[in-house]
Design an enzyme around this catalytic site. Structure first.
Site, PDB file in Angstrom:
ATOM      1  N   ARG A  41       0.793  -1.224   0.000  1.00  0.00           N
ATOM      2  CA  ARG A  41       0.000   0.000   0.000  1.00  0.00           C
ATOM      3  C   ARG A  41       0.830   1.281   0.000  1.00  0.00           C
ATOM      4  O   ARG A  41       0.590   2.168  -0.791  1.00  0.00           O
ATOM      5  CB  ARG A  41      -0.923   0.027   1.227  1.00  0.00           C
ATOM      6  CG  ARG A  41      -1.956  -1.081   1.289  1.00  0.00           C
ATOM      7  CD  ARG A  41      -2.951  -0.808   2.401  1.00  0.00           C
ATOM      8  NE  ARG A  41      -3.839  -1.952   2.631  1.00  0.00           N
ATOM      9  CZ  ARG A  41      -4.833  -1.954   3.515  1.00  0.00           C
ATOM     10  NH1 ARG A  41      -5.053  -0.881   4.245  1.00  0.00           N
ATOM     11  NH2 ARG A  41      -5.600  -3.023   3.670  1.00  0.00           N
ATOM     12  N   HIS A  87      -8.280  -3.812  -6.973  1.00  0.00           N
ATOM     13  CA  HIS A  87      -7.924  -3.166  -5.704  1.00  0.00           C
ATOM     14  C   HIS A  87      -9.133  -3.128  -4.767  1.00  0.00           C
ATOM     15  O   HIS A  87      -9.814  -2.099  -4.662  1.00  0.00           O
ATOM     16  CB  HIS A  87      -7.414  -1.744  -5.988  1.00  0.00           C
ATOM     17  CG  HIS A  87      -6.643  -1.134  -4.855  1.00  0.00           C
ATOM     18  ND1 HIS A  87      -5.352  -1.496  -4.537  1.00  0.00           N
ATOM     19  CD2 HIS A  87      -6.980  -0.173  -3.960  1.00  0.00           C
ATOM     20  CE1 HIS A  87      -4.922  -0.787  -3.517  1.00  0.00           C
ATOM     21  NE2 HIS A  87      -5.897   0.021  -3.142  1.00  0.00           N
ATOM     22  N   TYR A 131     -19.712  13.006 -10.476  1.00  0.00           N
ATOM     23  CA  TYR A 131     -19.780  14.263 -11.204  1.00  0.00           C
ATOM     24  C   TYR A 131     -18.531  14.542 -12.046  1.00  0.00           C
ATOM     25  O   TYR A 131     -18.553  15.439 -12.881  1.00  0.00           O
ATOM     26  CB  TYR A 131     -19.970  15.430 -10.231  1.00  0.00           C
ATOM     27  CG  TYR A 131     -21.254  15.367  -9.456  1.00  0.00           C
ATOM     28  CD1 TYR A 131     -22.474  15.334 -10.107  1.00  0.00           C
ATOM     29  CD2 TYR A 131     -21.235  15.337  -8.066  1.00  0.00           C
ATOM     30  CE1 TYR A 131     -23.667  15.273  -9.390  1.00  0.00           C
ATOM     31  CE2 TYR A 131     -22.413  15.274  -7.334  1.00  0.00           C
ATOM     32  CZ  TYR A 131     -23.624  15.235  -8.008  1.00  0.00           C
ATOM     33  OH  TYR A 131     -24.803  15.168  -7.303  1.00  0.00           O
TER      34      TYR A 131
END
Length: 819
Positions: A41, A87, A131
């Site tokens: 990570r 992921h 959006y």
């Protein structure tokens, strides 16, 4: 749970229970967790500079076909594909990463082209993923280039349904270019971004010079280059970060003090600084009286850039307000921790080590790609060979296929009668009749030739390490040409910062070089002026068989261009040459300059003499003259660059800085000189040989060259190898056309010997003359008689036995007076 517990009456139960200490189990479990966070990570891979989440987002976009040339796709779609296939760690983490990759104020070269609200420098969050839209930026495609050509290893995704790359091919050094930051368990990384062109130049330099040092790479990588601009204060901190992998950089906002308007205007802020919060803190300090003298504070920033206006009160001390802003708000510290994964292990890396790992990665990628393309080309060549063979026997092949009951029989008969392979026979059976035309035949033959050339090229790359590295360098240069831009962050000297050069006294030196490439410097004032005709004193003690070949004057802080007999040029600071006593032999020059076999320095020019539009004019032993613009000598590698192309047996003799407005005087060992207009020698590139400057008599060679003009009141000093010399006004050397035989300058009989060198001098200059055995003498130039041409001259230096004059350097009158 109780039903699954071992039966205490079962005699085998004890053998199925492992007894461990709880602290050992907790320690091992924590280590496993920590390594999962570190490798899975938080830390980037040194090869492609990406963490797994970045890599998976880009690969998911690649698989979706969301390239820089496609339409933008909803961010929620990209996040969903990434989370579902590669992921499985939550959509918010993936979207936050996608947003940062699209922010031009976070990434030096954004990897995602975002459309919509992706946040701001004021800390405003991005709009919801439903959006916004995104697609790959063009430069991110360079990270994925050739991934389908077996260039990298793949691994199973989290549920073993799909395959994902362990690392991307990464055609650019992304770790340094875009940097990285992250917090793991017990460690963190904070790698600043850099300018793409500078990093690529450093990578190419490392490939060419694998033994170079961090200092050499810093000739190309000046320092971090933040997307928000600003200034880095202090070069020592940059060097420490590059040399050790850790450092603390002072990053200062860029601002202008406008005394007429009585205001300070901030146009760039430190990297990762929240602009709105910075303005708020300044306002708080003004309201609380911590900062005095500010009348108004406005943030006038827009899409074109940052603009924070600090209006000062009438009568306020600008310097005081400026220092208060710098101390509390306009400067921040960037802590460099160059920590990355190397073979899945975290390591703190120097600048050189980072680039070395990247080059090793690219070598593997290019090698695997070349092998993949070679296999494809060989397969295609095999099919084309079959087609050509079929065309040579077209009637028999067509008849055989017609007589066959089915395709399987046709393939079997083709292999039996014409010795085709299985692949060739299958291809021939599928061929259409239209491909049997003469035009199609010509196209096949042409394609076969192209494929064979491609096979040969790929085989060369695979067989030659140098060729493979050349491919890597060429591809890096192509990326630089495509994406390079100007540096955004400036590097400032820290006030009061003491550099290594500051510790070196600025003084005029005499530098001595021997034929066996021993070199040293000595202060000019170590030699008192003597009378003409003396023996001088010991200036060097060369070892047996060695002789002094060159002596020249330079300031200890000068940048020197050192030209060699083989036409190479090297650059160094005078103070890099070790200072030693008169009787010292010197230090081997190979420790300072990367000289080749039988290569020796024959001319030295200080770059402080350069002005715009000037040229370096060179002359060779065989009389060739050339002029090359000084701009072509700006970037000189530690291994040197070509200054002039030489014929076999020729050697570079002398170099002068000229401006195309004067004349050149070329002197030969046989005592001849020629003066001609410099404009007769056209300007040409570094690799050019030049044009003939003088028609040499049999056995004669060029000894030196002097640049002059019609108003030059200096004299030409000519010194012979036996220690004799004279001065003759340059005005007495009439101008001729280039490539003439010239005029007699000095008699070179048994007494004088051949001409050793020639210099332009004034009467109040001083001469430093050195013999091959190491004797050195300093005399005023006026002590040498001024006479006409075609004379013998007077004794300048008394020499013992077979000793000869090696070199002469001039200490100008202004330097002499300063002493």
């Amino acid at each position: 749970m109780s039903s699954e517990a071992p039966d205490p009456d079962d005699p085998q139960a004890a053998s199925r229970v492992d007894r461990v200490r709880i602290e050992d189990e907790m320690e091992q479990s924590y280590i496993d967790y920590a390594m999962s966070v570190i490798a899975g990570r938080a830390l980037p891979d040194v090869r492609d500079g990406l963490k797994p989440v970045h890599r998976r987002i880009l690969y998911a976009m690649h698989e979706m076909g969301v390239s820089s040339r496609s339409a933008h796709r909803k961010s929620s779609s990209i996040v969903g594909e990434t989370m579902g296939d590669y992921h499985p760690h939550g959509d918010s983490a993936i979207y936050d990463t996608l947003v940062r990759m699209a922010q031009p104020f976070s990434m030096r070269y954004p990897l995602v082209d975002g459309q919509g609200n992706f946040g701001s420098m004021d800390g405003d969050p991005a709009a919801a993923m439903r959006y916004t839209e995104a697609r790959m930026s063009p430069i991110s495609e360079e990270l994925l280039a050739d991934i389908e050509k077996d260039t990298v290893d793949f691994q199973s995704n989290y549920d073993d349904r799909l395959r994902e790359p362990e690392v991307l091919p990464s055609a650019m050094p992304n770790l340094l270019v875009n940097g990285s930051s992250g917090i793991a368990v017990g460690m963190s990384t904070n790698i600043p971004p850099h300018n793409l062109g500078e990093v690529i130049d450093a990578t190419v330099h490392l490939i060419d010079n694998p033994d170079c040092e961090v200092e050499d790479l810093m000739d190309h990588v000046k320092g971090p280059d933040f997307p928000t601009g600003g200034n880095i204060v202090g070069k020592d901190a940059i060097y420490s970060a590059y040399a050790t992998g850790r450092g603390r950089l002072r990053v200062r906002a860029d601002y202008e003090v406008d005394p007429e308007e009585n205001r300070i205007v901030v146009t760039e802020i430190p990297y990762q600084e929240n602009k709105a919060r910075m303005v708020e803190r300044i306002a708080e300090d003004v309201n609380e009286g911590v900062i005095e003298g500010i009348a108004d504070l406005r943030d006038e920033s827009d899409r074109n850039g940052v603009r924070i206006v600090v209006e000062l009160k009438r009568g306020a001390n600008v310097d005081v307000v400026e220092n208060q802003l710098l101390e509390s708000h306009l400067e921040s510290t960037f802590g460099v921790i160059n920590l990355a994964l190397v073979d899945d292990e975290p390591r703190v890396l120097t600048l050189k080590e980072t680039l070395e790992h990247y080059v090793a990665h690219r070598k593997e990628v290019v090698r695997r790609r070349s092998q993949f393309e070679l296999d494809e080309a060989q397969d295609r060549a095999h099919i084309l060979e079959g087609r050509l063979k079929a065309l040579q026997n077209v009637d028999d092949v067509v008849e055989l296929i017609q007589d066959s009951e089915d395709r399987d029989e046709a393939r079997t008969e083709l292999r039996s009668q014409f010795d085709f392979s299985e692949e060739q026979a299958a291809h021939i059976v599928r061929m259409q009749l239209g491909s049997l035309t003469s035009m199609e035949t010509a196209e096949i033959e042409s394609e076969y030739e192209d494929v064979q050339a491609r096979i040969e090229r790929l085989q060369t790359i695979l067989d030659s390490e140098d060729e493979l590295l050349t491919v890597i360098k060429d591809e890096l240069r192509e990326i630089k040409a495509e994406y390079d831009d100007d540096r955004k962050t400036s590097i400032l000297e820290a006030e009061g910062e003491v550099t290594h050069e500051d510790l070196i006294p600025e003084e005029d030196c005499v530098v001595v070089i021997t034929e066996d490439d021993y070199i040293k410097r000595m202060p000019v004032d170590a030699f008192d002026a003597q009378n003409r005709g003396g023996k001088g004193i010991i200036g060097s003690d060369p070892k047996d068989g060695d002789r002094v070949s060159k002596v020249f004057r330079a300031n200890s802080h000068d940048y020197l261009l050192c030209f060699t007999n083989q036409g190479q040029v090297y650059r160094l600071k005078t103070y890099e040459i070790p200072e030693m006593s008169r009787t010292a032999r010197g230090k081997s020059a190979v420790n300072i300059i990367d000289l080749g076999d039988d290569e020796e320095i024959t001319a030295v020019v200080s770059t402080d003499d350069f002005e715009e539009d000037e040229c370096l004019t060179m002359v060779t032993r065989n009389g060739y003259v050339k002029r090359t613009c000084v701009d072509e000598f700006e970037n000189i590698l530690s291994t040197g660059i070509i200054a002039a192309k030489l014929e076999d047996g020729d050697a570079l003799v002398d170099v002068e800085v000229t401006d195309d407005s004067g004349d050149l005087v070329v002197a030969t060992e046989g005592g001849m000189t020629i003066r001609f207009d410099e404009s007769e020698v056209r300007e040409m590139g570094r690799s050019a040989r030049g044009v003939r400057g003088i028609d040499l008599q049999d056995g004669d060679k060029v000894a030196a060259m002097v640049a002059t003009d019609d108003h030059d009141d200096r004299a030409l000093l000519t010194v012979t190898e036996n220690g004799y010399g004279k001065r003759t006004l340059l005005a007495e050397y009439s101008k001729q056309s280039r490539y003439g035989k010239g005029l007699i300058d000095i008699k070179t009989d048994d007494r004088n010997g051949r001409v050793a060198t020639a210099k332009a001098v004034r009467e109040d200059d001083h001469l430093v003359i050195m013999s091959e055995s190491g004797q050195i003498m300093r005399i005023p130039a006026g002590d040498v008689s001024q006479v006409g041409r075609n004379t013998k001259g007077v004794k300048i230096m008394a020499l013992d036995g077979v000793d000869n004059v090696a070199s002469v350097t001039v200490v100008p009158a202004e330097v002499e007076n300063d002493e």
